[in-house]
Write a protein that holds these residues in place. Sequence first.
Motif, PDB file in Angstrom:
ATOM      1  N   VAL A 179      20.133  53.469  49.862  1.00 11.50           N
ATOM      2  CA  VAL A 179      19.643  52.970  50.924  1.00 11.50           C
ATOM      3  C   VAL A 179      20.219  54.964  51.018  1.00 11.50           C
ATOM      4  O   VAL A 179      20.793  55.507  51.832  1.00 11.50           O
ATOM      5  CB  VAL A 179      19.116  52.006  52.227  1.00 11.50           C
ATOM      6  N   THR A 180      18.838  55.466  50.900  1.00 12.33           N
ATOM      7  CA  THR A 180      18.440  57.619  51.322  1.00 12.33           C
ATOM      8  C   THR A 180      16.702  57.463  51.613  1.00 12.33           C
ATOM      9  O   THR A 180      16.694  56.636  51.926  1.00 12.33           O
ATOM     10  CB  THR A 180      18.826  57.485  49.979  1.00 12.33           C
ATOM     11  N   ASN A 181      17.712  58.674  52.462  1.00 11.18           N
ATOM     12  CA  ASN A 181      16.001  59.305  52.645  1.00 11.18           C
ATOM     13  C   ASN A 181      15.774  60.624  52.922  1.00 11.18           C
ATOM     14  O   ASN A 181      16.814  61.107  51.643  1.00 11.18           O
ATOM     15  CB  ASN A 181      15.375  58.686  54.247  1.00 11.18           C
ATOM     16  N   ASP A 182      15.155  61.024  53.418  1.00 13.98           N
ATOM     17  CA  ASP A 182      14.789  62.665  53.094  1.00 13.98           C
ATOM     18  C   ASP A 182      14.367  62.857  54.728  1.00 13.98           C
ATOM     19  O   ASP A 182      14.794  64.436  54.932  1.00 13.98           O
ATOM     20  CB  ASP A 182      14.158  63.607  52.650  1.00 13.98           C
ATOM     21  N   ASP A 183      14.787  62.313  55.751  1.00 14.28           N
ATOM     22  CA  ASP A 183      15.246  62.912  56.900  1.00 14.28           C
ATOM     23  C   ASP A 183      16.145  63.181  57.590  1.00 14.28           C
ATOM     24  O   ASP A 183      16.071  63.399  59.109  1.00 14.28           O
ATOM     25  CB  ASP A 183      14.431  61.651  58.142  1.00 14.28           C
ATOM     26  N   GLY A 184      16.762  62.332  56.822  1.00 13.79           N
ATOM     27  CA  GLY A 184      18.292  62.675  57.799  1.00 13.79           C
ATOM     28  C   GLY A 184      19.040  61.638  57.711  1.00 13.79           C
ATOM     29  O   GLY A 184      18.092  60.489  58.298  1.00 13.79           O
ATOM     30  N   VAL A 185      20.269  60.867  57.856  1.00 11.74           N
ATOM     31  CA  VAL A 185      20.857  59.930  58.060  1.00 11.74           C
ATOM     32  C   VAL A 185      21.335  58.901  59.153  1.00 11.74           C
ATOM     33  O   VAL A 185      20.736  57.963  59.392  1.00 11.74           O
ATOM     34  CB  VAL A 185      22.399  60.823  57.628  1.00 11.74           C
ATOM     35  N   MET A 186      20.174  60.076  60.738  1.00  7.37           N
ATOM     36  CA  MET A 186      19.857  59.794  61.562  1.00  7.37           C
ATOM     37  C   MET A 186      18.535  59.067  61.864  1.00  7.37           C
ATOM     38  O   MET A 186      18.663  58.132  62.943  1.00  7.37           O
ATOM     39  CB  MET A 186      20.427  60.408  63.120  1.00  7.37           C
ATOM     40  N   ALA A 187      18.054  59.366  61.265  1.00  9.18           N
ATOM     41  CA  ALA A 187      16.010  58.950  61.149  1.00  9.18           C
ATOM     42  C   ALA A 187      16.167  57.259  61.680  1.00  9.18           C
ATOM     43  O   ALA A 187      17.000  56.496  60.410  1.00  9.18           O
ATOM     44  CB  ALA A 187      15.565  59.696  60.425  1.00  9.18           C
ATOM     45  N   PRO A 188      15.412  56.800  62.102  1.00 10.84           N
ATOM     46  CA  PRO A 188      14.598  55.257  62.514  1.00 10.84           C
ATOM     47  C   PRO A 188      14.642  55.043  61.106  1.00 10.84           C
ATOM     48  O   PRO A 188      14.970  53.442  61.391  1.00 10.84           O
ATOM     49  CB  PRO A 188      14.462  55.206  63.521  1.00 10.84           C
ATOM     50  N   GLY A 189      13.852  55.690  60.645  1.00 11.01           N
ATOM     51  CA  GLY A 189      13.039  55.203  58.864  1.00 11.01           C
ATOM     52  C   GLY A 189      14.445  54.300  58.433  1.00 11.01           C
ATOM     53  O   GLY A 189      14.258  53.570  57.518  1.00 11.01           O
ATOM     54  N   LEU A 190      15.410  54.548  58.276  1.00 16.28           N
ATOM     55  CA  LEU A 190      16.519  54.921  57.134  1.00 16.28           C
ATOM     56  C   LEU A 190      17.447  53.475  57.711  1.00 16.28           C
ATOM     57  O   LEU A 190      17.224  52.675  57.228  1.00 16.28           O
ATOM     58  CB  LEU A 190      17.419  56.079  57.274  1.00 16.28           C
ATOM     59  N   LEU A 191      17.515  53.607  59.454  1.00 18.53           N
ATOM     60  CA  LEU A 191      17.521  52.310  60.020  1.00 18.53           C
ATOM     61  C   LEU A 191      17.113  51.158  59.751  1.00 18.53           C
ATOM     62  O   LEU A 191      17.514  50.375  59.257  1.00 18.53           O
ATOM     63  CB  LEU A 191      18.189  51.937  61.447  1.00 18.53           C
TER      64      LEU A 191
END
Lengths: 270, 270
Positions: B5-17
């Motif tokens: 799982v990755t994203n572009d908003d950063g590891v603390m972004a709620p969408g990643l969680l």
Amino acid sequence: MHILVTNDDGVMAPGLLALAQAMQSFGQVSVVAPDHNWSISGHVKTLNRPLRVVEATLADGTPALASDGAPSDCVALAVLGLLPEPIDFVVSGINPVPNLGHDLTYSGTVTAAMEAAIWGLPAVAFSLDGPEGEHMSEIDYSPAARVAAEVVSLALKHGIASQTLLSVNIPYRPYEQLHGFQVTRQGLRIYRDALIKRTDPRGKPYYWIGGDAPTGVPEEGTDIGALQAGLVSITPVQLDLTAHQLVADIAAWEWSLAEAPAAPGKDGSA
Amino acid sequence: MHILVTNDDGVMAPGLLALAQAMQSFGQVSVVAPDHNWSISGHVKTLNRPLRVVEATLADGTPALASDGAPSDCVALAVLGLLPEPIDFVVSGINPVPNLGHDLTYSGTVTAAMEAAIWGLPAVAFSLDGPEGEHMSEIDYSPAARVAAEVVSLALKHGIASQTLLSVNIPYRPYEQLHGFQVTRQGLRIYRDALIKRTDPRGKPYYWIGGDAPTGVPEEGTDIGALQAGLVSITPVQLDLTAHQLVADIAAWEWSLAEAPAAPGKDGSA
């Protein structure tokens, strides 16, 4: 005819100078390029910080503008009004290494041309299959610059279809030893990246994406095959990334909200 | 089944969680994400500096790794051996804003999935048509997370064709109010950027790329049209950017090295 010249190696790169000179016979040339190297930077739109633009001068005295934005930002700045006259055509390069296969979306050279196409302008990206390891300034860009003039001449005559651009890759050899042109499709790039783990002086790890330079499958009809055959590769590139051939197949999957498994999370159902 | 799982908003972004939680029912989940926001960063491969990776913890206690590289770097790091076990599937998101039309090559969310596809892995990018102006942490990602689980479930069952990926855009509404799924093509995005020139306290100019948020043509069958109709949009995306429909036409241009106009420059002929 007002031609914008940009690149991803920075305003002082000799490939940019060669390209700007090759464009001068077609009309007015403006240069807006990054103030530093942005290779493998991808398609960027800088919205979270302001961009600086300073005056610069190419080695032959041509005035230029240098921005701290990415290559695609340079195109956006120019299109949005940084330059007093509207732009008719955008060229990017000459990149000292080729942009083949999957390189396209990574490439600052190509994404600058993509940005132009998004704004409705005809655009061509030029890349040279330059010698590995040699310093950029030692490369002879003059054969590639002649090729660039030929390509732009034909593109101005025939036009470039809306929402598309041309990505041109040029073998590194004397002009007389080029075997001709081939209009190609994107080939299959083979990346040989390897992860290298090191430890800093304070005992903490860091990582390099290392490994060997990418190779590719030199299939006939592809950009990679053309370069290997000594041909200038002209790849028409489109902004539409849809895998149209898959739409019907995927539409036949069992799509149904009712059957969706509840994800663990706020609803507590899993 | 090992899902990255990755994203572009950063590891603390709620969408990643939310996305990481939604993947837990499919097998082992590993998170490798950027340590800061990389929106509109494009497809990056960081070769000119080393990358750092530090341990992080998501809000629900899930262990994660955070890198100072781009989203595509996070995928490359994971694929190249940062994680002890090989990866079977890659998901990216959930991005709080949609990635529609020409957004694809700019999007860190989508280019992370592209990077996975280049490495031969099935990948899906998830973006939410979140409310404008609202702070990210106030967005309810749970309906989108349920949709993500449904999409991954079907993708695991049917497979994703080699050299392609899925870009999923989800309307922002309660799960029960979603109207269904539509497999779509990339629509036409309309950017409304404007250049804003300002002067710094030392009298020097700087520029913002400003203007209004992009709109799009909500044509039936496109990603933009689907969102407007309350449908989850599933766009199959391919890595081959060739405008195949133009190859024959452009091959009919008068390509000839002999007729190439000599460019001004080193050969002195113009």
